[in-house]
Design a protein around this motif. Structure first.
Motif, short mmCIF file in Angstrom:
data_model
loop_
_atom_site.label_atom_id
_atom_site.label_comp_id
_atom_site.label_asym_id
_atom_site.label_seq_id
_atom_site.Cartn_x
_atom_site.Cartn_y
_atom_site.Cartn_z
N MET A 1 63.45 56.23 71.24
CA MET A 1 63.94 54.71 71.21
C MET A 1 63.28 54.02 69.89
O MET A 1 62.59 54.41 69.18
N GLU A 2 64.33 52.98 69.30
CA GLU A 2 63.56 52.09 68.38
C GLU A 2 61.98 51.86 68.34
O GLU A 2 61.57 51.24 69.54
N HIS A 3 61.79 51.98 67.08
CA HIS A 3 60.77 51.23 67.34
C HIS A 3 60.51 49.39 67.36
O HIS A 3 60.73 48.92 66.12
N VAL A 4 59.95 48.99 67.82
CA VAL A 4 60.31 47.36 68.25
C VAL A 4 58.85 47.29 67.87
O VAL A 4 57.59 47.90 68.15
N SER A 5 58.13 45.34 67.72
CA SER A 5 57.02 45.01 67.61
C SER A 5 57.58 43.49 68.90
O SER A 5 58.21 42.89 69.10
N ALA A 6 55.93 43.65 69.89
CA ALA A 6 57.06 43.22 71.71
C ALA A 6 55.16 41.49 71.45
O ALA A 6 53.91 42.21 70.39
N ALA A 7 55.76 39.87 72.04
CA ALA A 7 54.24 39.12 71.41
C ALA A 7 54.84 38.87 73.41
O ALA A 7 55.66 38.39 74.00
N ILE A 8 53.67 39.03 74.08
CA ILE A 8 53.52 38.54 74.86
C ILE A 8 52.39 37.43 75.47
O ILE A 8 50.99 37.73 74.83
N VAL A 9 52.26 36.32 76.54
CA VAL A 9 51.12 35.59 76.36
C VAL A 9 50.83 35.62 77.91
O VAL A 9 51.66 35.58 78.50
N LEU A 10 49.27 35.86 78.25
CA LEU A 10 48.61 35.84 79.49
C LEU A 10 47.93 34.67 79.58
O LEU A 10 47.20 34.95 78.65
N ARG A 25 63.25 43.99 74.24
CA ARG A 25 63.45 45.50 74.26
C ARG A 25 62.63 46.26 74.38
O ARG A 25 62.76 47.64 74.19
N LEU A 26 61.01 46.73 74.11
CA LEU A 26 60.50 47.67 74.45
C LEU A 26 60.17 47.49 76.39
O LEU A 26 60.14 49.30 76.20
N THR A 27 60.66 46.89 76.87
CA THR A 27 59.93 46.76 78.24
C THR A 27 61.64 47.16 79.16
O THR A 27 61.99 48.19 80.09
N GLY A 28 62.47 46.83 78.55
CA GLY A 28 63.46 46.51 79.28
C GLY A 28 63.72 45.21 80.60
O GLY A 28 64.41 45.25 80.98
N ARG A 29 62.67 44.61 80.58
CA ARG A 29 62.56 43.71 81.07
C ARG A 29 62.61 42.97 80.34
O ARG A 29 62.60 42.14 79.36
N THR A 30 63.54 41.66 81.03
CA THR A 30 63.86 39.84 80.67
C THR A 30 62.81 39.45 80.51
O THR A 30 62.33 39.26 81.90
N ALA A 31 62.69 38.33 80.30
CA ALA A 31 61.72 37.29 80.50
C ALA A 31 61.67 36.27 82.19
O ALA A 31 60.75 36.99 82.46
N VAL A 60 49.54 52.63 78.12
CA VAL A 60 51.18 52.93 78.22
C VAL A 60 51.53 51.96 79.69
O VAL A 60 51.53 51.53 80.42
N LEU A 61 53.04 51.43 79.06
CA LEU A 61 53.66 50.30 79.19
C LEU A 61 55.18 50.96 80.11
O LEU A 61 55.48 52.08 79.92
N ARG A 62 55.53 50.82 81.57
CA ARG A 62 56.43 51.02 81.94
C ARG A 62 57.76 49.70 82.06
O ARG A 62 57.84 49.04 82.45
N HIS A 63 58.15 51.29 81.78
CA HIS A 63 60.22 51.01 80.49
C HIS A 63 61.07 50.18 82.22
O HIS A 63 60.64 50.66 83.54
N ARG A 64 61.76 49.76 81.65
CA ARG A 64 62.06 49.39 83.38
C ARG A 64 63.19 49.78 84.46
O ARG A 64 62.99 50.35 85.46
N ASP A 65 63.77 51.13 83.53
CA ASP A 65 64.58 52.03 83.72
C ASP A 65 63.89 53.70 84.31
O ASP A 65 63.53 54.46 85.17
N GLY A 66 61.83 53.60 84.15
CA GLY A 66 60.96 53.77 84.71
C GLY A 66 60.16 55.17 83.90
O GLY A 66 59.09 55.84 84.33
N SER A 67 60.64 55.37 82.47
CA SER A 67 59.69 55.94 81.81
C SER A 67 58.37 55.27 81.78
O SER A 67 58.26 53.95 80.79
N ALA A 68 57.81 55.83 80.31
CA ALA A 68 56.44 55.78 79.78
C ALA A 68 56.57 55.53 78.35
O ALA A 68 57.38 55.89 77.58
N GLN A 94 54.27 50.00 69.41
CA GLN A 94 54.32 51.13 69.64
C GLN A 94 53.84 52.23 68.10
O GLN A 94 53.77 52.28 67.01
N PRO A 95 52.89 52.76 68.88
CA PRO A 95 52.50 54.09 67.36
C PRO A 95 53.02 55.13 66.88
O PRO A 95 54.66 55.26 67.26
N GLY A 96 52.58 55.19 65.71
CA GLY A 96 53.65 55.66 64.90
C GLY A 96 54.69 54.98 64.21
O GLY A 96 55.88 55.32 64.04
#
Length: 778
Positions: A1-10, A25-31, A60-68, A94-96
């Motif tokens: 998986m490519e290394h990406v950065s994400a921003a989330i507002v809570l 892109r990081l989780t595979g989930r749309t907005a 550890v985030l849960r990807h839409r396809d179930g992967s960690a 992502q680490p690294g």
């Protein structure tokens, strides 16, 4: 998986309210799939967190396809109005992650402010310059909508509208603005390029911008615009004071918070005084202006003279001939302000806060006219080198306009003085007409014209009424007018008929124009010459390109005398026609120049009708009627000079005139002489009998001996006693000195010695010899 950065507002409860493209892109989930869900549901394992808290650290985030998907989270609180956390902005990496790419390094290190937004105008990325402008680190802004990050609502609306246009249309835009920024202490000019950001499939996923600080270029354009405005607005009139006021209007408030113009007195018409090195310089305040009502910064009132010590910036600017910049804190600046405040009247102290000033010498054609001073109080920037260059250019342009106005005023004053000296001051005494006159100089920038008028007494109680106009303005026209006026008086003394006089005057003008010393023919000149005879009540007149006179009869009837106006003087080769009209006693004749009825904005027929109506207005005197006519006919600011001559006719009754037909026989001279003596006795003028008998005897004898029939003797009792002898010969006598042994030749010499004046004039059927003698006292 490519290394990406994400921003989330809570929000404060840990519910997702914003979701970036990187998070997708990081989780595979749309907005749509993420927004509205608790953040816990996005984690593959439960961290030890309290309810409502934002995750922080490695999770550890849960990807839409179930992967960690392991990720390093950083949460920054978003504070509400009460200071309590109203939500969080979470960045995930992502680490690294690998080292930033070259493009990322270029983005971060760019000198211009660069930012990336999602399609809802929320911050996704900012470079270092953008963070510096905003005054906060990147993590504080990520995920937040743009309007929440700025205080300038007006600028925010324009900026946000352009961002949305890019997101909606997919087309790049350029936005120029002049505004402040959270981390800047003054307003700046910005040129912002905005463009759409698309993914590999071409779908629009956000907008990016690069903002360039164009403040220097902005002020350069502003200075250029001011120079262009100055070229159009300074010098619209040839008035010195008005020109300086126009300069102030250009400078305040865009370039200065306060500005003043001081000039030497000689610029305003006084005698020029030398400026001595090291001495105080006396200048008169001509204009000043301020961005504050009442001009509280002015220590000198308009029209007052102020003295500038040698150390002061205005005096240095004059002495050194260059722009002097001074800033608050400099000894010379502070010393000058303190010295002026000490001498200024109460309430006229220099306003606290003046931090920068500029003194600009006003020089034109190698001569210093005065100084302009510009002061900045509220504007935060000090004057700099670019401002000095601009002020020097502006001052140079304004000085030329001021000097033009000064020269025009001096020439106008000279032309007025010349005109005043050449026009008749007091009209000569005569009984044929009652006269009144007005001369109104032009108020236009063209200057004084060459309009003139004259009233010339002629023989036989007649009077010549003259008006003329030399086309053109200024001293040359006034000088030409004086020459024509003198020429008309000289020709009138010869007693020529109106048409013959204009013919001789035309020849003279043509000759003058050929000398290259007077361009009369090129400029053009017009003239109306008329002669009124109170005995016959007839008015003879001829015109050279001049408007015809108006006549008001005693019954109130007004008419324009129909006359065939010949060509203007100097054209040559064309004849002039004379007309003659009989006027009842008490008729009003109005002679005028074309400036009274001709104007580019008026119809000449309408103006002539207004003139005729104005001439019938009731007035106690002819002087009052002159004022009435000018007020009714002239516009407020006439574009040409105006000369107006009003003459009310009088008539000599039959009881004041005696006429005899003389038989051409020397034996009848004695009888004629006796008849004249008896008429004098009837008039009570026995004291004049001796001289009159000699004059009658000599003139009648000459007419019989050298003239031709018919011969007529006429005595006229006017302001003088006039003796006229007419005959049918056109040969005029001339005075000559008789020698010791000559038997004749002494008659005319005797007449010249015994009378006040004498002369001859040509008539339609011959000539008339006349002589005048004063009436006895009482």
């Amino acid at each position: 998986m490519e290394h990406v950065s994400a921003a989330i507002v809570l929000d404060a409860q840990g519910v997702v309210t914003g979701w970036s493209e990187g998070a997708q892109r990081l989780t595979g989930r749309t907005a749509e799939e993420a927004v509205g869900r608790p953040a816990r549901e996005l984690l593959a394992e439960d961290p030890p967190l309290a309810d409502g808290a934002a995750p922080n650290g490695t999770v550890v985030l849960r990807h839409r396809d179930g992967s960690a998907v392991p990720a390093d989270l950083t949460a920054s609180p978003v504070l509400g109005e009460d200071g309590a956390p109203a939500g969080y902005v979470v960045t995930a990496r992502q680490p690294g992650d690998p080292e930033p790419t070259l493009a990322e390094q270029a983005f971060q290190q760019a000198s211009m402010s660069m930012s990336v937004f999602d399609t809802e105008q929320r911050y996704l990325r900012l470079n270092g310059a953008a963070c510096q402008v905003m005054g906060v680190p990147e993590e504080v802004l990520l995920g937040r909508p743009f309007p929440e990050t700025v205080e300038d609502a007006e600028h925010s609306r324009g900026f946000l509208w352009h961002l949305r246009q890019v997101a909606e249309t997919g087309r790049p835009l350029r936005y120029e603005s002049y505004t402040g920024a959270p981390a800047l202490n003054r307003e700046h000019a910005w040129t912002t390029d905005m463009w759409p950001v698309r993914d590999s499939s071409g779908r629009l996923i956000g907008t990016a911008l690069a903002a360039f600080d164009s403040t220097e270029q902005y002020w350069a354009r502003q200075r250029l615009a001011l120079l262009n405005e100055a070229a159009a607005t300074i010098g619209t009139t040839l008035d010195v004071v008005r020109t300086t006021e126009e300069l102030i209007g250009v400078v305040v408030p865009r370039f200065a918070d306060f500005a003043s113009v001081d000039l030497f007195d000689w610029v305003l018409g006084a005698e020029e005084a030398p400026v001595l090195p090291g001495a105080e310089i006396a200048l008169r305040r001509v204009a000043h202006g301020s961005g504050s009502e009442g001009t509280p910064e002015a220590a000198v009132r308009l029209g007052e003279v102020d003295f500038y010590p040698a150390f002061s910036p205005p005096a240095r600017a004059i002495m050194e001939g260059r722009v002097i910049l001074s800033q608050a804190g400099e000894p010379a600046f502070m010393r000058w302000v303190a010295e002026r405040n000490a001498r200024a009247p109460a309430g006229r102290r220099h306003r606290v806060g003046a931090h920068s000033m500029m003194a600009v010498p006003l020089r034109a054609r190698g001569t210093t006219l005065g100084v302009a001073v510009a002061v900045r109080i509220g504007q935060p920037d000090d004057y700099g080198a670019d401002d000095a260059v601009f002020a020097e250019e502006l001052g140079s342009r304004a000085a030329v306009c001021i000097d033009n106005a000064r020269r025009f005023a001096r020439e106008r004053t000279t032309a007025l003085a010349l005109q005043h000296n050449l026009l008749p001051r007091g009209l000569p005494g005569q009984a044929a007409v009652e006269v009144a006159h007005r001369y109104r100089p032009s108020g236009s920038q063209a200057g004084i014209g060459g309009d003139w008028f004259d009233v010339i007494p002629l023989s036989g109680g007649r009077v010549a009424l003259v008006v003329g106009d030399v086309v053109g303005h200024g001293i040359p026209s006034s000088a030409t007018m004086g020459r024509l006026c003198t020429a008309v008086r000289t020709l009138a003394d010869v007693d020529l008929p109106p048409d013959e006089l204009l013919t001789h005057l035309d020849d003279l003008v043509t000759h003058l124009a050929g000398d290259d010393t007077n361009e009369v023919a090129e400029l053009g000149a017009t003239c109306l010459y008329s002669v009124y005879d109170p005995v016959t009540r007839r008015l003879g007149l001829a015109a050279a390109g001049h408007p015809p006179p108006a006549v008001v009869l005693p019954d109130g009837t007004t008419q324009i005398i129909e006359i065939s106006a010949g060509p203007p003087l100097g054209v040559g080769g064309l004849p002039f026609e004379a007309v003659e009209v009989e006027l009842p006693e008490g008729s009003l004749v109005a002679l005028y120049t074309d400036g009274l009825i001709q104007d580019r904005d008026r119809d000449i027929d309408h103006a002539t009708a207004e003139l005729c109506r104005a001439l019938t207005a009731p007035a106690e005197t002819l002087d009052a009627l002159c004022d009435t006519v000018l007020k009714a006919v002239l516009p407020e600011d006439p574009s040409d000079d105006v000369a107006l001559l009003l003459a009310r006719t009088r008539a000599l009754g039959a009881d004041r005139i005696a006429t005899w037909d003389v038989t051409p026989d020397p034996e009848h001279v004695a009888a004629t002489r006796q008849a004249a003596t008896e008429q004098l006795t009837a008039w009570g003028l026995d004291e004049t009998s001796f001289v009159t008998e000699l004059v009658v005897s000599e003139l009648v004898t000459n007419a019989i001996r050298y003239g031709a029939p018919p011969i007529q003797l006429r005595l006229i009792r006017d302001r003088t006693l006039i003796c006229e002898v007419s005959d049918g010969s056109s040969t005029s006598p001339h005075l000559r000195r008789a020698h010791a042994y000559d038997e004749g030749g002494r008659g005319l010499l005797l007449v010249a010695q015994l009378t006040q004046r004498w002369g001859s004039r040509q008539t339609g059927s011959g000539k008339t010899i006349w002589a005048e003698q004063p009436l006895p006292p009482g």
